[in-house]
Design a protein around this motif. Structure first.
Motif, short mmCIF file in Angstrom:
data_model
loop_
_atom_site.label_atom_id
_atom_site.label_comp_id
_atom_site.label_asym_id
_atom_site.label_seq_id
_atom_site.Cartn_x
_atom_site.Cartn_y
_atom_site.Cartn_z
N GLU A 53 1.16 -1.39 0.07
CA GLU A 53 0.08 0.30 -0.08
C GLU A 53 0.85 0.88 0.37
OE1 GLU A 53 -0.70 -2.59 1.68
OE2 GLU A 53 -2.79 -3.05 2.05
N TYR B 149 2.45 1.75 -3.50
CA TYR B 149 1.43 2.31 -4.85
C TYR B 149 1.01 3.92 -4.02
CZ TYR B 149 0.89 -2.50 -7.07
OH TYR B 149 0.92 -3.33 -7.51
N LEU C 201 -0.78 6.45 -6.37
CA LEU C 201 -2.16 5.58 -7.02
C LEU C 201 -2.80 4.66 -5.24
CD1 LEU C 201 0.44 3.93 -9.06
CD2 LEU C 201 -1.19 5.23 -10.23
N GLN C 202 -3.49 4.22 -6.08
CA GLN C 202 -4.72 3.43 -5.23
C GLN C 202 -3.61 2.14 -5.03
OE1 GLN C 202 -8.32 3.76 -7.01
NE2 GLN C 202 -9.38 3.12 -4.77
N TYR C 203 -4.43 1.58 -4.24
CA TYR C 203 -3.36 0.49 -4.45
C TYR C 203 -3.69 -0.69 -4.90
CZ TYR C 203 -3.39 -4.83 -2.72
OH TYR C 203 -2.97 -6.29 -2.59
N VAL C 204 -3.20 -1.75 -5.66
CA VAL C 204 -4.01 -2.66 -7.01
C VAL C 204 -4.19 -4.12 -5.98
CG1 VAL C 204 -4.12 -2.96 -9.56
CG2 VAL C 204 -3.17 -0.49 -8.85
N ARG D 241 -3.13 -6.63 -12.12
CA ARG D 241 -1.67 -6.44 -12.23
C ARG D 241 -1.58 -6.51 -13.50
NH1 ARG D 241 1.21 -6.02 -6.61
NH2 ARG D 241 -1.05 -5.29 -5.35
N GLU E 260 -5.19 -0.44 -15.09
CA GLU E 260 -5.44 -0.36 -14.26
C GLU E 260 -4.88 1.00 -13.35
OE1 GLU E 260 -3.68 -2.52 -15.62
OE2 GLU E 260 -2.46 -3.24 -14.40
N ALA F 66 -6.19 3.60 -11.27
CA ALA F 66 -6.17 4.25 -9.89
C ALA F 66 -5.00 5.33 -9.54
CB ALA F 66 -4.27 2.76 -9.64
N LEU G 131 -10.54 3.19 -9.23
CA LEU G 131 -10.34 1.33 -9.53
C LEU G 131 -11.49 0.97 -8.60
CD1 LEU G 131 -6.92 0.47 -7.90
CD2 LEU G 131 -7.56 0.85 -10.67
#
Length: 568
Positions: A297, A300, A305-308, A313, A318, A322, A327
């Motif tokens: 986390e 990212y 970025l948001q956690y993917v 992935r 994505e 993100a 997402l």
DNA sequence: GCCGTTTTCGGCCCGACTGTTTTCAGTCG
């Protein structure tokens, strides 16, 4: 869909170019090939609409080659490259331990251009005499040939996953092991995996590596070091263990989970923001100061970025989502409230109704459907009306015993060649759940047949809609875009069958279906309590790879709401 | 061959392990 076909050409060209010592082109061709494989749209349609440039890694040159191939069935540069070297020489590079440099060198020095010649030369100890080669290299090449010959193909996730869990369990017994987790394509829940990746935190890795490399399931130790060991298991798959410091665990998880193209994109973002990203962490590029790495986390988030989720992935858009914080919230296994496709001893299952139900109760399900085969499926002991009614009586009995779960009377009813159903309307209307499935006539176009089944008011779900079985048969011909529209408009549900060799719909299909607004169901199609327990994981993984949310999946609904939906 | 909030030219992910080598190239993921 000729996506995979064209990807193969690019892979071949990359191999040959690499042998010729060409810089960068091979990487570009491979990247394009991976993009094509992961593409959910038909490359021929993109070509027609002049949108090939939208595919990551495809520019002027490769777009022209794709167009040429679609129009003429030929690719001039591919033909020329194939002609320029002996045919089988690219196979040499697929032998573990052999790369372009060695293959080229051996061809030039000894004229070796086939696996057989290479094996002979190694057995006659002709390789060890060459500059830069030695006896170890010779042994490694022979071992590589053995691995190459026995199954260098990928393994089904459903076969590899239990092996990985076994290794994790064995290693967890060591007091030196801190955190331990699966990474790689297995964590991304890819239908097949090339190897098993396991990450561990530890202050004292040596005893862990000792245990790992001497497990009874280990056939060959390929490498053993302080931070990384690689073995081949007797089951025929490679397993890697990597030991990482606590503070780098998140960065390592991110790095070793991949996929490759997702990571490359991430690294480029890091560079642009003045960082350097490796498996050890995110660092300030200039000062080398550690910025993040303990958790994924954190990595990212520092990149903006948001956690993917691992299953997303694949560099299919994505990262852009993100960056915008948009997402989708993917469906999770504990969202699943019931399983609507399973078999008992009444047809071709291994366990009784009671055993299946009690297992479902232990899994915490609110409802299930017993869906044995219909009469036509003689091989699977399909039920004619009399035995079907006997089954219903048994279900009623078991229902009384397990009031905590609702047991639906269902059936996996064959869709006949003309698209009609294998049971009469009188029977169909008494069933709570009808899973309509195609089991024969797999070599023809089954679009109209499926469309007709979708117009039957008693059909609830289309089971394993494409008929694909990995390593056994390709999907039958089907115009899926028409199926999606028809299913959506008729309020019917398409299945994600969790059997590992099926996962049908596939991840790519799920992505299309979700975009089309179709409702889906995730089932195990279990033929035993074992499968009932274990196969939901693979169905959910496939749904997540297709970016499905709980709202897309009807068996995430609690019983009351679910009943309303199926009654409609 | 691709790609661009450093760049339309000049970069292209980054580090571990192995073997054969006295300092590194090749391969892998």
């Amino acid at each position: 869909m000729r996506n995979v076909e064209i990807a193969k050409l690019f892979y071949e060209m990359a191999d040959i170019l690499e042998m010729k010592g060409v810089d960068w082109k091979p990487a570009a061709y491979r990247r394009a090939a991976r993009s094509l494989e992961a593409l959910s749209e038909d490359v021929e349609i993109l070509a027609k609409e002049n949108r090939l440039h939208d595919i990551p890694g495809i520019g002027e040159g490769l777009a022209a080659k794709i167009n040429e191939y679609i129009k003429t069935g030929k690719m001039k540069e591919h033909d020329e490259l194939l002609r320029s070297i002996p045919k089988d020489i690219v196979l040499l590079m697929q032998i573990p331990g052999m790369g372009p440099k060695k293959a080229k060198f051996l061809f030039q020095k000894l004229g070796i251009h086939s696996v057989g010649q290479l094996q002979k030369a190694a057995e006659q100890h002709k390789l060890a005499k060459l500059a830069g080669f030695g006896t170890k290299t010779e042994e490694n090449i022979l071992r590589g040939i053995r691995i190459f010959k026995t199954g260098h193909e990928r393994m089904l996730l459903g076969r590899a996953y239990p092996l990985a869990m076994y290794i994790v369990k064995e290693l967890q017994k060591k007091k030196e092991v801190g955190k331990i987790s699966i990474a790689g394509s297995m964590r991304r829940m890819s239908q097949t995996v090339g190897d098993i990746d396991i990450l561990i935190t530890s202050q004292k890795p040596e005893p862990i590596m000792d245990t790992f490399t001497t497990l009874p399931e280990v056939q060959t130790v390929l490498a053993k070091g302080h931070t990384k060991s690689t073995v081949i298991l007797t089951a025929g798959i490679q397993a890697d263990v990597r030991v990482i410091s606590e503070k780098s665990f998140g960065a390592a998880m991110q790095y070793f989970t991949g996929g490759k193209d997702h990571n490359i994109s991430l690294r480029n973002i890091a560079i642009k923001k003045g960082y350097k990203l490796s498996e050890y962490g995110l660092f300030n590029k200039k000062t080398d100061v550690f910025v993040a790495g303990k958790t994924e986390e954190e990595v990212y988030n520092k990149l903006g970025l948001q956690y993917v989720e691992p299953e997303m992935r694949e560099n299919k858009g994505e990262i852009e989502l993100a960056a915008k914080g948009k997402l989708p919230k993917l469906v999770r296994q504990d969202d699943i409230k019931g399983d609507l496709h399973m078999h008992t001893t009444y047809s071709d299952g291994e366990n009784s109704v009671r055993e299946m139900v009690s297992t479902a109760v232990r899994l915490g399900y609110e409802y299930i459907a017993i869906t044995d085969h219909s009469a036509t499926q003689r091989i699977a002991r399909g039920l004619e009306e009399e035995r079907l009614r006997k089954l219903w009586k048994e279900i009623d009995k078991v229902q009384d015993e397990f009031p905590a779960i609702r047991i639906f009377k269902g059936s996996e009813v064959d869709i006949k060649a003309d698209g009609s159903m294998d049971y009469s309307e009188n029977i169909l209307k008494e069933l709570d759940i009808v899973v309509g499935s195609i089991h024969f006539g797999l070599k023809r176009d089954n679009t109209e047949r499926t469309l007709r089944a979708l117009t039957n008011k008693y059909v609830t779900i289309i089971g394993h809609p494409t008929g694909k079985r990995y390593g056994i048969r390709d999907p039958y011909t089907l115009d899926l875009s028409r199926i999606y529209c028809a299913a959506r408009d008729a309020g019917k549900v398409l299945e994600i069958d969790g059997q590992p060799e099926r996962t049908d719909l596939s991840d790519v299909n799920v992505h299309e279906a979700v975009k089309a607004g179709v409702h889906l169901v995730i089932d195990t199609d279990a033929h035993s309590v074992e499968q009932l327990r274990n196969y939901m994981r693979y169905g959910v993984g496939t749904a997540r790879r297709g970016w499905a949310t709980a709202a897309d999946i009807i068996n995430t609904l609690p019983l009351k709401k679910f009943e309303k939906v199926i009654r409609r």
